[in-house]
Structure formats: C-alpha cells, structure tokens
Design a protein around this motif. Structure first.
Motif, PDB file in Angstrom:
ATOM      1  N   PRO A 125       0.809  -1.210   0.000  1.00  0.00           N
ATOM      2  CA  PRO A 125       0.000   0.000   0.000  1.00  0.00           C
ATOM      3  C   PRO A 125       0.848   1.268   0.000  1.00  0.00           C
ATOM      4  CG  PRO A 125      -0.113  -1.127   2.121  1.00  0.00           C
ATOM      5  CD  PRO A 125       0.592  -2.039   1.194  1.00  0.00           C
ATOM      6  N   SER A 126       0.265   2.364  -0.400  1.00  0.00           N
ATOM      7  CA  SER A 126       0.966   3.634  -0.478  1.00  0.00           C
ATOM      8  C   SER A 126       1.540   4.018   0.896  1.00  0.00           C
ATOM      9  CB  SER A 126      -0.008   4.710  -0.947  1.00  0.00           C
ATOM     10  OG  SER A 126       0.678   5.922  -1.122  1.00  0.00           O
ATOM     11  N   GLY A 127       2.786   4.456   0.888  1.00  0.00           N
ATOM     12  CA  GLY A 127       3.408   4.890   2.133  1.00  0.00           C
ATOM     13  C   GLY A 127       4.035   3.777   2.942  1.00  0.00           C
ATOM     14  N   LYS A 165       8.141   1.404  -0.016  1.00  0.00           N
ATOM     15  CA  LYS A 165       8.699   0.811  -1.233  1.00  0.00           C
ATOM     16  C   LYS A 165       9.776   1.718  -1.829  1.00  0.00           C
ATOM     17  CE  LYS A 165       4.676   0.766  -3.289  1.00  0.00           C
ATOM     18  NZ  LYS A 165       3.862   1.404  -2.241  1.00  0.00           N
ATOM     19  N   SER A 166       9.412   2.986  -2.004  1.00  0.00           N
ATOM     20  CA  SER A 166      10.389   3.915  -2.582  1.00  0.00           C
ATOM     21  C   SER A 166      11.586   4.062  -1.654  1.00  0.00           C
ATOM     22  CB  SER A 166       9.753   5.282  -2.819  1.00  0.00           C
ATOM     23  OG  SER A 166       8.711   5.180  -3.749  1.00  0.00           O
ATOM     24  N   THR A 167      11.323   4.110  -0.368  1.00  0.00           N
ATOM     25  CA  THR A 167      12.416   4.250   0.593  1.00  0.00           C
ATOM     26  C   THR A 167      13.412   3.098   0.445  1.00  0.00           C
ATOM     27  OG1 THR A 167      10.912   5.343   2.121  1.00  0.00           O
ATOM     28  CG2 THR A 167      12.965   4.500   3.037  1.00  0.00           C
ATOM     29  N   PHE A 168      12.882   1.896   0.298  1.00  0.00           N
ATOM     30  CA  PHE A 168      13.746   0.732   0.147  1.00  0.00           C
ATOM     31  C   PHE A 168      14.574   0.849  -1.139  1.00  0.00           C
ATOM     32  CE2 PHE A 168      14.502  -3.715  -1.203  1.00  0.00           C
ATOM     33  CZ  PHE A 168      15.266  -4.109  -0.128  1.00  0.00           C
TER      34      PHE A 168
HETATM   35  N1  LIG Z   1      11.759  12.815   2.387  1.00  0.00           N
HETATM   36  C1  LIG Z   1      10.977  12.300   3.370  1.00  0.00           C
HETATM   37  N2  LIG Z   1      10.968  12.887   4.584  1.00  0.00           N
HETATM   38  C2  LIG Z   1      10.199  12.388   5.567  1.00  0.00           C
HETATM   39  N3  LIG Z   1       9.399  11.331   5.447  1.00  0.00           N
HETATM   40  C3  LIG Z   1       9.366  10.699   4.255  1.00  0.00           C
HETATM   41  C4  LIG Z   1      10.155  11.153   3.158  1.00  0.00           C
HETATM   42  N4  LIG Z   1       9.930  10.346   2.107  1.00  0.00           N
HETATM   43  C5  LIG Z   1       9.032   9.435   2.523  1.00  0.00           C
HETATM   44  N5  LIG Z   1       8.696   9.633   3.813  1.00  0.00           N
HETATM   45  C6  LIG Z   1       7.769   8.813   4.601  1.00  0.00           C
HETATM   46  O1  LIG Z   1       8.241   7.482   4.645  1.00  0.00           O
HETATM   47  C7  LIG Z   1       7.169   6.577   4.461  1.00  0.00           C
HETATM   48  C8  LIG Z   1       7.442   5.658   3.305  1.00  0.00           C
HETATM   49  O2  LIG Z   1       7.440   6.442   2.124  1.00  0.00           O
HETATM   50  P1  LIG Z   1       7.734   5.834   0.693  1.00  0.00           P
HETATM   51  O3  LIG Z   1       7.875   6.960  -0.236  1.00  0.00           O
HETATM   52  O4  LIG Z   1       8.867   4.890   0.805  1.00  0.00           O
HETATM   53  O5  LIG Z   1       6.368   5.045   0.419  1.00  0.00           O
HETATM   54  P2  LIG Z   1       5.935   4.221  -0.872  1.00  0.00           P
HETATM   55  O6  LIG Z   1       5.693   2.833  -0.429  1.00  0.00           O
HETATM   56  O7  LIG Z   1       6.898   4.421  -1.964  1.00  0.00           O
HETATM   57  O8  LIG Z   1       4.551   4.901  -1.218  1.00  0.00           O
HETATM   58  P3  LIG Z   1       3.883   5.170  -2.667  1.00  0.00           P
HETATM   59  O9  LIG Z   1       3.337   3.869  -3.130  1.00  0.00           O
HETATM   60  O10 LIG Z   1       2.813   6.146  -2.376  1.00  0.00           O
HETATM   61  O11 LIG Z   1       4.946   5.709  -3.546  1.00  0.00           O
HETATM   62  C9  LIG Z   1       5.902   7.406   4.305  1.00  0.00           C
HETATM   63  O12 LIG Z   1       5.235   7.428   5.536  1.00  0.00           O
HETATM   64  C10 LIG Z   1       6.408   8.777   3.961  1.00  0.00           C
HETATM   65  O13 LIG Z   1       5.566   9.768   4.498  1.00  0.00           O
END
Ligand SMILES: Nc1ncnc2c1ncn2[C@@H]1O[C@H](COP(=O)(O)OP(=O)(O)OP(=O)(O)O)[C@@H](O)[C@H]1O
Ligand SMILES: [Mg+2]
Lengths: 293, 255
Positions: free
Chosen positions: B42-44, B47-50
C-alpha cells in the motif's frame, strides 16, 4: 455585490500604482532628453561621441568629448564584472552546495548586510586600503586607477550576485540533482552541468543587477579612480567615469549654459547604456530560455 | 527459473529512519541476478524508501539514517569506504516522478555517458539511439532529438528517463513505478524491455498494478507499514501466499 465592488477598487488601485510608476519613469526620461537636446545646438554629435577631450571651461575653445569618460566607465565596469561574476557565482555555489546549514544561516545575512554599506565607506576603503595595495603590486605612484575602482565596484556588486545566485541555485528542483547523481555524476558535475544551467536566468539577472549598480555608482569611483581626463590605455591608468563627471561638475555649472546641457547629455548617454545592457541581457535570456528551458 | 541463483543484493535486518519516523524496519531479503523482483504494498509502506536505499539516494535527505546491512555483491554499501558515485553508476534508477533535465532529448540520454568521461561522439550517438530504441521511444523522437525534453508528453518523459538510465549500462536497475504514466501500448513495450533486460541485469520494480507484478516479476515482495510481510517466487505469492494479509492485498479485499 460588495465583494465585486471591493475587487474593482483594488484592481483600480493597482492600476493607478502601475500608471504612476510608468508616468514617473517616462517623465524622467523626457526631462533628460529635453534638457540634453539644447547641448547639441553648440556641440556636434560626432564631437560629443568620438573625441576624447572633455574641457568645457576652457576660455579659448571648450571641448565636449566623452569618449575618454566612456572608455573609463566601460573599463571600470567590465573590470568589476570580470572580478565579481566568477567570485560571486563560485561563492553562491559554495553556499548552496558545500556549506553546512549552520554556515549558510550565518553567511547569508552577513552577505546581505554587506550590500547596505554606503558607497562613501567603500570609496574610503579604496583610498586607504585597496589603492595602496594596487600601487604596491603594479609599482605606480598611487593606486587611484581603473583597477582600484573595479575592485571596489566588484565588492559592492558581490553581495547582490552572491545572494540572488544562491537563491536561484536553491530554487532548482531536487529531482534534477537526484537524476544527475543517480547517473553516476559527482556533486560538482551536478552543480556545473545541471544546477547552474537550470538556474542560469536567475544568475544572469543577479549579475545584471550587480552591473547596474556598478555602472551607475558615483561616489566610489569618484574617490578611487583618480579622476584623470586622459584616454585610459590599461587598467592601471587613472580614469574618470561619466557618473563622476556629472557629480563633480553639476554643482558648479551655470544654469542654462552649454556646459549645463552637456552634462545632461552625459546623463542621457549613461541612461542609454544601462538601457541597452538591460535590453541585451533580456534578449540573451530569452534566446537561452527558448533553447534550454 | 535457472537452478543456480546468484545473489546480487542482500538486505540484512535493514532499517531506515526519516528523522524520528521509522520508514523501514528490519528488512531482510535477497535479490537475485538476472531476475525481476517486484515490490508491492500500500501507499506509504516504504517501497520507494527501500529502493532509494539501494543506491543511497536517501543520503540527500537531511536527518535520515540507515541501520543494518545492504550488500551489493557481498559488500555493504553503507560502509564508509564505499564510493557513492561509483555505486550509483552501478545501480541505475528510474524515479517515481519522471524527472528529465531541462535539456534536449539527446543531451538527456547522453548525460550519463558524458559525466562518466565518454567523449567519442559516434559512440555517444549510437548509444543514445540504442537506449531510446530499448525504451520504446526512438520512433517518436528520432526527428526531434534537439528539442527540449519538456516538450514531450508525460509518458514519453518517463520512457526518456528509462532510456537515460539504460545508457550507462548499470548492473542493477531500480524502477519506481516506471509504467504509472504510460498507455497500454507503451506499458507493454516497457514490460518487454524489462523481460529483455533481465538477461543482463538485476531488476527491482515497484508497482501498484498487481497484474503487472504477476506478469513481469520472478519474485515478489509484499511490504506493509515499513515491514516485509512476505517474499517469495511470484507464482507462489500470487497463487498460494502463506499470509492471509498478502492474499487480501493482492485480491483487493484489503482494508
Ligand atoms: N523525504 C521524506 N521525509 C520524511 N518522510 C518521508 C520522506 N519520504 C518518505 N517519507 C515517509 O516514509 C514513508 C514511506 O514512504 P515511501 O515513499 O517509501 O512510500 P511508498 O511505499 O513508496 O509509497 P507510494 O506507493 O505512495 O509511492 C511514508 O510514511 C512517507 O511519508
Ligand atoms: Mg513510492
């Protein structure tokens, strides 16, 4: 209904404001032209523009050539830009890229305060500090010359260039930098190849503003460039600029004399130069934006 | 599936913080060479962080912190002696939001080659063409390579970013929702490309499209709230997941 009225009033106020500014600028320009034109009843335009001797108070034959002063102005201004632009952009890049947040928070306001130093103080600095230094290096009798003026004007232009260029660099979207770094570019490659080009319009604007200040600056160059009438041949020759001439002579000239009108013509020349510089930079900017933006 | 699996990347109890916010907690997973690994969730969920941890793109974010190991060919990329520039050269990335440079189409693709010291114009031109072809964009842009990349449509920009990443021939390709702005035809082309690329690279792809994940990935990881819930071969995840929540997410009955 009342909301509509309010909108209209506010709209009207802004319109009036704009009109006032335009009217004032136009008025100044017209005044300059009207006061400058009578000079050319006595002076031939070719003499005014293309001869180097400016001696309006001569009994035998007054001469009104601005070429030497024009050269002096350009010399001092270009010198100032040559010094200020690389240093300014370099410092801005340092502040935006390398400096820790702490350093930036301190340095930025300090730089901006520097912009407020009165030009007399800078001129004074030129006489007691920069001048002797220049004299020592180039073995001249005193350091009051074009180079001294350039250094001082560069110092005056630097805060503007640094501060605005840094803003422009910081406004570049992070995603551009990320894209560059992700391709294996180093930090400096990213700054030079992506950030500076993306911020170029802001950087050019900052340099133009800096240059605008340098061309129009009176007090500093008056004090620091030696005020010699002769045609300059190098940066270590003393020069006299258009602004300095107006500042020195306008107070003592007889109202309505040819000399009086000639000084306004000098002002008009200055105005046209600044106008053309601004126009040129605008054109360059537009061209550049069409290609790269 | 080949019988010998070479581990390209290995996360070992990897955690990540944005300031005080823990975005990833204790992720352990192996990512294989010559395979496509899909990441869903799910969003957030992180995934992108990894993904952005694997090329240390998150280094740029102030106050962020990583813990645990992220091994690339057995070497922890967070060790102090690692050259980040070199790392990013080896690990290419296509970002979630397409981000072409404000330069010409040609210069966008050539950028990575130039910063890596390649000067040979013929080689660059050939490489640009090849990369654009691989990214299924050549036909649309071959007559306007000197135009600004911003004049392309959103989907074209995304493919341009893919081409740009391919040009430098990375070993690993990280793709963060590369098909999110593409029409079905272009999506198909990109999927074919990914299939082709995995012969040479290890590919990790984030997607919100379950069918896509099922189609193109060999392995699938399901993330939730910063944790790795389940990671297995794609067929296993999509036909017989071991956790109930995975099944709920995949079938859309989630939440
Ligand atoms: N630059 C940042 N500073 C602070 N918090 C962040 C930052 N980038 C992401 N987050 C937080 O880290 C968490 C994971 O974010 P991430 O971008 O990895 O999610 P995601 O799985 O890629 O979501 P999506 O599918 O919407 O792209 C989220 O709660 C987001 O708010
Ligand atoms: Mg994401």
């Amino acid at each position: 209904m009342i909301k509509r009225m309010k909108e209209k009033i506010i709209h009207g106020l802004f319109f009036l404001n704009g009109l006032l500014v335009i009217a004032a600028l136009l008025g100044i320009f017209l005044l300059l032209i009207v006061t400058a034109l009578p000079a050319f009843k006595e002076i031939r335009l070719s003499e005014f523009l293309f001869t180097a001797v400016w001696d309006p108070t001569s009994y035998a034959r007054p001469s009104y050539g601005i070429l030497a002063m024009l050269a002096g102005t350009l010399l001092v201004t270009c010198g100032a830009l040559l010094i200020a632009v690389p240093i300014g952009i370099g410092t801005a890049a340092y502040l935006a890229e390398v400096a820790s947040p702490r350093v930036r928070e301190i340095a930025k306001p300090v730089v901006e305060v520097l912009a407020g130093i009165p030009s007399v103080v800078i001129g004074f600095l030129g006489i007691v500090l920069v001048g002797p230094f220049v004299a020592r290096i180039f073995h001249t009798s005193n350091g009051l010359n074009a180079l001294n003026g350039s250094v001082l004007l560069a110092i005056m232009a630097l805060p503007t260039i640094i501060s605005l260029s840094e803003d422009a660099l910081n406004a570049v979207p992070v995603s551009f930098c990320e894209a560059s770094l992700a391709l294996g570019a180093s930090r400096w490659q990213t700054v030079i190849l992506v950030k500076i080009p993306a911020a170029l319009s802001g950087i050019i604007a900052s340099c133009m503003l800096g240059m605008g200040r340098a061309i129009g600056e009176t007090m500093t160059v008056l004090m620091a460039t030696g005020c010699a009438q002769a045609m300059p041949h190098s940066f270590i020759d003393p020069v006299r600029t258009l602004t300095a001439t107006i500042a020195i002579e306008l107070g003592e000239v007889a109202y309505g004399s040819t000399h009086y009108y000639a000084l306004f013509a000098v002002g008009l020349a200055l105005f046209i130069i600044t106008f053309m510089v601004n126009l040129a930079s605008d054109v360059i900017l537009h061209k550049y934006q069409n290609v790269v933006k | 599936m080949k019988s010998v699996k070479i581990i390209k990347i290995s996360a070992g109890n990897f955690s990540f913080w944005y300031g005080a916010m823990k975005a990833l907690s204790g992720i352990s997973m192996d990512i294989y060479e010559n395979a496509v690994t899909g990441i869903i969730g799910p969003s957030g969920c992180g995934k992108s962080t990894f993904l952005r941890s694997i090329n240390r793109m998150n280094d740029l974010i102030r106050g962020s912190r990583a813990d645990g190991a992220m091994l690339l060919d057995g070497k922890n990329i967070f060790e102090p002696d690692v050259d980040v520039v070199e790392l990013r050269r080896r690990v290419g990335m296509v970002f979630q939001r397409s981000n072409p440079f404000p330069k010409t189409i040609f210069d966008n693709v050539a950028y990575g080659l130039r910063v890596n010291g390649i000067k040979d114009r013929n080689y660059i031109a050939a490489k640009v063409e090849k990369s654009l072809k691989d990214a299924a964009l050549w036909g649309e842009v071959k007559d306007r390579l000197r135009q600004n990349a911003f004049e392309l449509s959103g989907g074209q920009q995304q493919r341009l970013c893919i081409a740009r990443a391919l040009a430098v021939e990375p070993e690993v390709l990280l793709m963060d929702e590369p098909a999110s702005a593409l029409d079905p035809t272009a999506t198909l082309k990109v999927e074919e490309l990914i299939h082709e690329l995995k012969k040479k690279y290890a590919i990790i792809i984030v997607t919100h499209n379950m069918q896509q994940a099922a189609r193109i990935s060999d392995y699938t990881a399901f993330f939730m709230m910063g944790e790795l819930v389940e990671y297995d071969q794609t067929t296993k995840i999509f036909t017989n997941p071991s956790k109930k929540i995975t099944e709920e997410y995949i079938t859309g009955r989630f939440g």
